[in-house]
Motif scaffolding. Structure first.
Motif, PDB file in Angstrom:
ATOM      1  N   THR A 147      23.064  17.912 -60.214  1.00  0.00           N
ATOM      2  CA  THR A 147      22.234  18.971 -59.635  1.00  0.00           C
ATOM      3  C   THR A 147      22.981  20.284 -59.771  1.00  0.00           C
ATOM      4  N   VAL A 148      22.292  21.320 -60.264  1.00  0.00           N
ATOM      5  CA  VAL A 148      22.935  22.619 -60.443  1.00  0.00           C
ATOM      6  C   VAL A 148      22.374  23.610 -59.438  1.00  0.00           C
ATOM      7  N   GLU A 149      23.278  24.269 -58.708  1.00  0.00           N
ATOM      8  CA  GLU A 149      22.878  25.365 -57.815  1.00  0.00           C
ATOM      9  C   GLU A 149      23.333  26.676 -58.418  1.00  0.00           C
ATOM     10  N   PRO A 150      22.438  27.423 -59.070  1.00  0.00           N
ATOM     11  CA  PRO A 150      22.845  28.718 -59.611  1.00  0.00           C
ATOM     12  C   PRO A 150      22.810  29.791 -58.521  1.00  0.00           C
ATOM     13  N   GLY A 151      23.404  30.934 -58.812  1.00  0.00           N
ATOM     14  CA  GLY A 151      23.394  32.047 -57.858  1.00  0.00           C
ATOM     15  C   GLY A 151      24.018  31.676 -56.534  1.00  0.00           C
ATOM     16  N   ALA A 152      24.976  30.768 -56.549  1.00  0.00           N
ATOM     17  CA  ALA A 152      25.554  30.248 -55.304  1.00  0.00           C
ATOM     18  C   ALA A 152      27.064  30.476 -55.298  1.00  0.00           C
ATOM     19  N   THR A 153      27.553  31.031 -54.211  1.00  0.00           N
ATOM     20  CA  THR A 153      28.967  31.369 -54.102  1.00  0.00           C
ATOM     21  C   THR A 153      29.653  30.501 -53.059  1.00  0.00           C
ATOM     22  N   VAL A 154      30.750  29.866 -53.427  1.00  0.00           N
ATOM     23  CA  VAL A 154      31.539  29.105 -52.465  1.00  0.00           C
ATOM     24  C   VAL A 154      32.388  30.088 -51.662  1.00  0.00           C
ATOM     25  N   PHE A 155      32.241  30.049 -50.329  1.00  0.00           N
ATOM     26  CA  PHE A 155      33.045  30.989 -49.539  1.00  0.00           C
ATOM     27  C   PHE A 155      34.090  30.290 -48.683  1.00  0.00           C
ATOM     28  N   ASP A 156      34.047  28.955 -48.641  1.00  0.00           N
ATOM     29  CA  ASP A 156      35.098  28.228 -47.929  1.00  0.00           C
ATOM     30  C   ASP A 156      35.070  26.758 -48.323  1.00  0.00           C
TER      31      ASP A 156
END
Lengths: 476, 98
Positions: free
Chosen positions: A82-91
């Motif tokens: 599954t791909v989550e685009p436009g997603a930033t890992v913040f922690d």
């Protein structure tokens, strides 16, 4: 713990460049549940940026490499990942709860294994005037060319060292930009230093063919090339107007509208540092890299680092890295035994060595000179807080030994970029000022959130975003 | 600062608002690209010195392109894709005539 977990999966891959795409595709093929989190709108990473959408035929692409990117994207989409685009890992919390910000909404994915494939960033090389509007990274101009089909207007000069400098110069000139000059730090000394690596590098002639094509393009467009420069500065009122370079004993002044700078790339440190993975200083690359084994496994056995984020090897090496890390993750999670891992990895490890054969020569030839990585006092080093190299040296003279202490004294690295830009430079300045090894100086302690997160997004997280940070003993 | 290539494949226009000015972007542009093409420079002013700043990296690392987007502060313009009617505010010190 589990009540605030939005989703659980076997493997979370952070980043969808060559390493991340290959890792996700391979892990899925081995029967693992995989989730890819990527900051861009579509997979590809920086090197295969937007290969499946937008302006084909806009900027000159580099043929076979570009096709390779499309193959990787196709394979990823054909897989069960599954791909989550436009997603930033913040922690990422100590239980591998990966906190993700997407469209202003935060959620968490609990991973059993984490593959960090966050790639590289351009090395920051502070020099007087580099904060002026109109001074940008060369890679930034490439992003604009490839995603929005635009080029800098007016006179363009590129300065620094490295293959990307020449690639971007040729791309821009081919696209019709007025590239006036390419100004390189690389000179006779660098060629001599690189020579021992040449025979092995020649085993991959395709790399040379590409480089020669860029140089031919520059000649065709009448771009002046100046080599072996010894200083660099930008000047202008409110924006860059002139670039000043030292050539031999002379100073050259060139009128510019845009100055593009590049001095190689370094592993993107944020996520690996946030997770307190062990790092070592790579003196050949003049950069930090996370300590990993042959499979990419970090000092935390639940975490692998694949691709340029573990040490610069280029796109093709990153791909093999990703696949190797995925196979190793499958072993770590009990899906395959050690014998199967060894059998699957053997050809990939050989391929990886082949892709890396050119690196010793490239790294030696394009090693940025001391004056560029250890900038003059007047240069602003921390752009967020306007801290100069001179201020950092003056606290070093007071006995400050590390970046975190320097931060407390000067605010360097305290702004929103969290030292992404200045981190490597501050390590270098402090080490050279004290006459000690960079490893003895260390790096910034990176804390969550990695990007600014709206409070409302945190509050709406399951569990109210009450993420304990056991590394520091406090709440985020 | 930047100009659109003449031969580029035409994409649909997207009209946004930057400090009350109408800016015509193209579908798929990041906000930073749209602002650079429209000449909306600087993006911000240094909080400490007031010096003008504009994007450095375009990959989300440097935070030099941060602006207010639809009321949310500190958004990285290089990581935001334009949508019709988007309202963008630069810090007061970075606006023209400031």
């Amino acid at each position: 713990m589990s009540e605030r977990t939005a989703g659980e999966t076997d493997v979370v891959v952070v980043g969808a460049g060559p390493a991340g795409m290959a890792a996700a595709t391979r892990a899925a093929s081995l029967g693992l549940r995989v989730r890819v989190v990527d900051e861009q709108q579509s997979p590809g990473g920086q090197v295969h940026r937007g290969v499946t959408r937008g302006d084909e035929g806009v900027g000159p692409r580099f043929g076979d490499e570009h096709l390779r990117g499309r193959e990787l994207v196709r394979a990823l989409h054909a897989s069960t990942a599954t791909v989550e685009p436009g997603a930033t890992v913040f922690d990422v919390d100590p239980e591998l709860g990966v906190a993700v910000l997407r469209d202003g909404i935060a959620h968490e994915i609990r991973a059993r294994h984490l593959i960090v494939a966050t790639g590289a960033i351009e090395r920051a090389v502070p020099f007087p005037g580099w904060t002026l509007p109109g001074v940008m990274n060369a890679g930034a101009a490439q992003v604009l060319l490839e995603t929005s089909a635009c080029v800098p207007s007016g006179r363009v000069v590129l300065a620094g060292c490295g293959p990307l400098l020449l690639l971007v110069a040729s791309q821009l000139a081919d696209a019709g930009a007025n590239v006036v000059a390419v100004v390189e730090t690389t000179g006779a000394i660098d060629h001599a230093r690189a020579l021992p690596g040449l025979p092995r590098a020649l085993a991959t002639p395709a790399t040379f063919a590409r480089g020669l094509a860029w140089l031919r393009a520059l000649r065709r467009h009448g771009v002046e090339r100046i080599g072996g420069i010894r200083s660099l500065a930008a000047e202008g009122a409110g924006r860059v107007e002139r670039v000043l370079v030292g050539v031999g004993d002379r100073a050259r002044e060139i009128a510019v509208d845009t100055l593009l700078v590049h001095a190689g790339v370094v592993p993107n440190p944020q996520l690996a540092r946030l997770m307190r993975l062990e790092h070592r200083w790579d003196e050949r690359a003049l950069a930090w890299r996370p300590r990993v084994d042959a499979f990419g496994r970090s000092s935390d056995p639940r975490v692998s680092v694949a691709g340029d984020g573990a040490g610069i090897g280029g796109a093709r090496a990153a791909e093999t890295d990703g696949a190797i890390a995925a196979i190793d993750a499958a072993h770590a999670l009990g899906a395959i035994d050690a014998r199967v891992r060894a059998r699957l990895c053997a050809p990939l490890l050989r391929e990886r060595r082949r892709h890396l054969a050119v690196r010793p020569w490239l790294d030696a030839l394009y090693r940025p000179p001391g004056w560029l990585v250890d900038p003059p006092d007047a240069a602003i080093v921390c752009r967020c807080e306007d801290v100069t190299a001179g201020e950092i040296r003056s606290v070093a003279r007071l006995g400050v030994r590390g970046p975190n202490q320097a931060k407390a004294y000067t605010r360097c690295g305290m702004g929103p970029c969290q030292g992404r830009v200045c981190g490597t430079v501050v390590t270098t300045i402090l080490a050279r000022a004290a006459g000690v090894a960079p490893a003895a100086v260390g790096y910034y302690r990176i804390r969550p959130p990695l990007v600014p997160v709206p409070l409302a997004a945190l509050a709406r997280m399951p569990g109210g975003g009450n993420r304990r940070d056991e590394r520091t003993g406090g709440a985020m | 600062m930047f100009r659109r290539l003449a031969g580029a494949k035409a994409r649909a226009e997207v009209v946004i608002d930057v400090d009350g000015e109408r800016v015509v972007a193209r579908e798929g542009d990041t906000l930073a690209a749209a602002m650079l093409v429209a000449g909306c420079v600087p993006f911000r002013a240094s909080e400490r010195s007031g010096a003008p700043r504009a994007p450095l990296c375009m990959i989300g690392a440097c935070f030099e392109c941060r602006v207010e987007v639809d009321g949310a502060g500190s958004r990285r313009a290089c990581q935001v894709v334009v949508v019709p009617g988007m309202r963008v505010r630069r810090s007061r010190a970075a606006r023209p005539g400031a």
